[in-house]
Design a protein around this motif. Structure first.
Motif, PDB file in Angstrom:
ATOM      1  N   GLY A  66       0.796  -1.225   0.000  1.00  0.00           N
ATOM      2  CA  GLY A  66       0.000   0.000   0.000  1.00  0.00           C
ATOM      3  C   GLY A  66       0.822   1.265   0.000  1.00  0.00           C
ATOM      4  O   GLY A  66       0.329   2.338   0.352  1.00  0.00           O
ATOM      5  N   ILE A  67       2.071   1.169  -0.405  1.00  0.00           N
ATOM      6  CA  ILE A  67       2.982   2.312  -0.332  1.00  0.00           C
ATOM      7  C   ILE A  67       2.515   3.458  -1.224  1.00  0.00           C
ATOM      8  O   ILE A  67       2.611   4.634  -0.839  1.00  0.00           O
ATOM      9  N   LYS A  68       1.965   3.153  -2.386  1.00  0.00           N
ATOM     10  CA  LYS A  68       1.487   4.215  -3.282  1.00  0.00           C
ATOM     11  C   LYS A  68       0.385   5.033  -2.608  1.00  0.00           C
ATOM     12  O   LYS A  68       0.380   6.269  -2.671  1.00  0.00           O
ATOM     13  N   ILE A  69      -0.552   4.364  -1.936  1.00  0.00           N
ATOM     14  CA  ILE A  69      -1.638   5.059  -1.232  1.00  0.00           C
ATOM     15  C   ILE A  69      -1.076   5.900  -0.089  1.00  0.00           C
ATOM     16  O   ILE A  69      -1.471   7.054   0.108  1.00  0.00           O
ATOM     17  N   ASN A  73      -1.328   9.938   0.528  1.00  0.00           N
ATOM     18  CA  ASN A  73      -1.826  10.527   1.770  1.00  0.00           C
ATOM     19  C   ASN A  73      -0.823  11.487   2.400  1.00  0.00           C
ATOM     20  O   ASN A  73      -1.207  12.382   3.146  1.00  0.00           O
ATOM     21  N   ARG A  74       0.448  11.277   2.125  1.00  0.00           N
ATOM     22  CA  ARG A  74       1.516  12.123   2.677  1.00  0.00           C
ATOM     23  C   ARG A  74       2.220  12.847   1.527  1.00  0.00           C
ATOM     24  O   ARG A  74       3.440  12.839   1.425  1.00  0.00           O
ATOM     25  N   GLU A  75       1.458  13.463   0.686  1.00  0.00           N
ATOM     26  CA  GLU A  75       1.927  14.112  -0.540  1.00  0.00           C
ATOM     27  C   GLU A  75       3.215  14.908  -0.336  1.00  0.00           C
ATOM     28  O   GLU A  75       3.321  15.731   0.573  1.00  0.00           O
ATOM     29  N   GLY A  76       4.179  14.624  -1.194  1.00  0.00           N
ATOM     30  CA  GLY A  76       5.426  15.379  -1.178  1.00  0.00           C
ATOM     31  C   GLY A  76       6.443  14.925  -0.150  1.00  0.00           C
ATOM     32  O   GLY A  76       7.513  15.502  -0.052  1.00  0.00           O
ATOM     33  N   ILE A  77       6.133  13.889   0.612  1.00  0.00           N
ATOM     34  CA  ILE A  77       7.042  13.409   1.651  1.00  0.00           C
ATOM     35  C   ILE A  77       7.841  12.235   1.094  1.00  0.00           C
ATOM     36  O   ILE A  77       7.286  11.323   0.495  1.00  0.00           O
ATOM     37  N   GLY A  85       6.809   8.413  12.633  1.00  0.00           N
ATOM     38  CA  GLY A  85       6.397   9.202  13.794  1.00  0.00           C
ATOM     39  C   GLY A  85       4.906   9.039  13.984  1.00  0.00           C
ATOM     40  O   GLY A  85       4.184   8.723  13.028  1.00  0.00           O
ATOM     41  N   PRO A  86       4.396   9.219  15.201  1.00  0.00           N
ATOM     42  CA  PRO A  86       2.976   8.972  15.470  1.00  0.00           C
ATOM     43  C   PRO A  86       2.020   9.768  14.589  1.00  0.00           C
ATOM     44  O   PRO A  86       1.046   9.218  14.071  1.00  0.00           O
ATOM     45  N   ALA A  87       2.281  11.053  14.391  1.00  0.00           N
ATOM     46  CA  ALA A  87       1.385  11.873  13.562  1.00  0.00           C
ATOM     47  C   ALA A  87       1.555  11.531  12.088  1.00  0.00           C
ATOM     48  O   ALA A  87       0.578  11.500  11.333  1.00  0.00           O
ATOM     49  N   LYS A  88       2.771  11.255  11.672  1.00  0.00           N
ATOM     50  CA  LYS A  88       3.022  10.865  10.280  1.00  0.00           C
ATOM     51  C   LYS A  88       2.290   9.564   9.962  1.00  0.00           C
ATOM     52  O   LYS A  88       1.712   9.419   8.884  1.00  0.00           O
ATOM     53  N   LEU A  89       2.332   8.641  10.904  1.00  0.00           N
ATOM     54  CA  LEU A  89       1.669   7.350  10.722  1.00  0.00           C
ATOM     55  C   LEU A  89       0.161   7.530  10.564  1.00  0.00           C
ATOM     56  O   LEU A  89      -0.436   6.965   9.646  1.00  0.00           O
ATOM     57  N   THR A  90      -0.464   8.331  11.413  1.00  0.00           N
ATOM     58  CA  THR A  90      -1.915   8.506  11.309  1.00  0.00           C
ATOM     59  C   THR A  90      -2.293   9.255  10.038  1.00  0.00           C
ATOM     60  O   THR A  90      -3.328   8.967   9.439  1.00  0.00           O
ATOM     61  N   GLN A  91      -1.464  10.189   9.611  1.00  0.00           N
ATOM     62  CA  GLN A  91      -1.724  10.875   8.333  1.00  0.00           C
ATOM     63  C   GLN A  91      -1.619   9.890   7.177  1.00  0.00           C
ATOM     64  O   GLN A  91      -2.463   9.868   6.284  1.00  0.00           O
ATOM     65  N   ALA A  92      -0.571   9.074   7.182  1.00  0.00           N
ATOM     66  CA  ALA A  92      -0.331   8.122   6.099  1.00  0.00           C
ATOM     67  C   ALA A  92      -1.452   7.099   5.976  1.00  0.00           C
ATOM     68  O   ALA A  92      -1.823   6.696   4.877  1.00  0.00           O
ATOM     69  N   LEU A  93      -1.998   6.670   7.112  1.00  0.00           N
ATOM     70  CA  LEU A  93      -3.052   5.649   7.111  1.00  0.00           C
ATOM     71  C   LEU A  93      -4.449   6.254   7.230  1.00  0.00           C
ATOM     72  O   LEU A  93      -5.432   5.517   7.317  1.00  0.00           O
ATOM     73  N   LYS A  94      -4.521   7.587   7.268  1.00  0.00           N
ATOM     74  CA  LYS A  94      -5.788   8.317   7.421  1.00  0.00           C
ATOM     75  C   LYS A  94      -6.569   7.842   8.654  1.00  0.00           C
ATOM     76  O   LYS A  94      -7.777   7.625   8.606  1.00  0.00           O
ATOM     77  N   ILE A  95      -5.859   7.686   9.753  1.00  0.00           N
ATOM     78  CA  ILE A  95      -6.481   7.322  11.022  1.00  0.00           C
ATOM     79  C   ILE A  95      -6.947   8.604  11.700  1.00  0.00           C
ATOM     80  O   ILE A  95      -6.174   9.550  11.857  1.00  0.00           O
TER      81      ILE A  95
END
Length: 144
Positions: A66-69, A73-77, A85-95
């Protein structure tokens, strides 16, 4: 990792609230909260039956699928910083708060799977990002 009465850094340290009530319930439940007015953090309720409350903050993951998704979700990163990181993880997985209280042991919109079995080493170190109970070696890292 966070516990109850012996852990002043835990949300469950003082009493049950609307925010932390899942920490006092069944293991395997998602505990999601909003912090610093801008980020979600994702925890899994985990505790010994003798402990009244507990959870583990999921600080990072190493994505294999699921790396493309996740990148969308983390456009430009760049890849290295997608989920470290905790916030990066929730952004990436849309939690979000919508995932609060979900049973992560059942196949649903958010769940934990066994994954691929690989030999691992687990390292314990002091927790970071807290001011109290920093002596507890409850920050666990997996080395594959």
């Amino acid at each position: 990792a966070y516990r109850h009465k012996d852990d002043p850094a835990s949300h469950a340290f003082r009493k049950i609230t609307e925010r932390n009530k899942v920490m006092f319930g069944d293991v395997g439940i998602a505990y999601v909260y909003f912090t610093y007015g801008m980020h979600y953090c994702f925890n899994v309720v985990a505790k010994n039956p003798k402990i009244k409350a507990g959870a583990v903050l999921i600080r990072a993951i190493q994505p294999e699928k699921g790396i493309k998704i996740i990148q969308e979700n983390r456009e430009g990163i760049n890849f290295v910083n997608l989920t470290n990181g905790p916030a990066k993880l929730t952004q990436a997985l849309k939690i979000t708060k919508e995932h609060y209280g979900i049973d992560l042991t059942k196949h649903s919109k958010l769940f934990i799977t066994d994954g691929i079995k690989k030999p691992v080493k687990i390292f314990a170190s002091p927790r970071i990002g807290i001011k109290e109970a920093t002596d507890k070696l409850w920050n666990f890292k997996i080395k594959i």
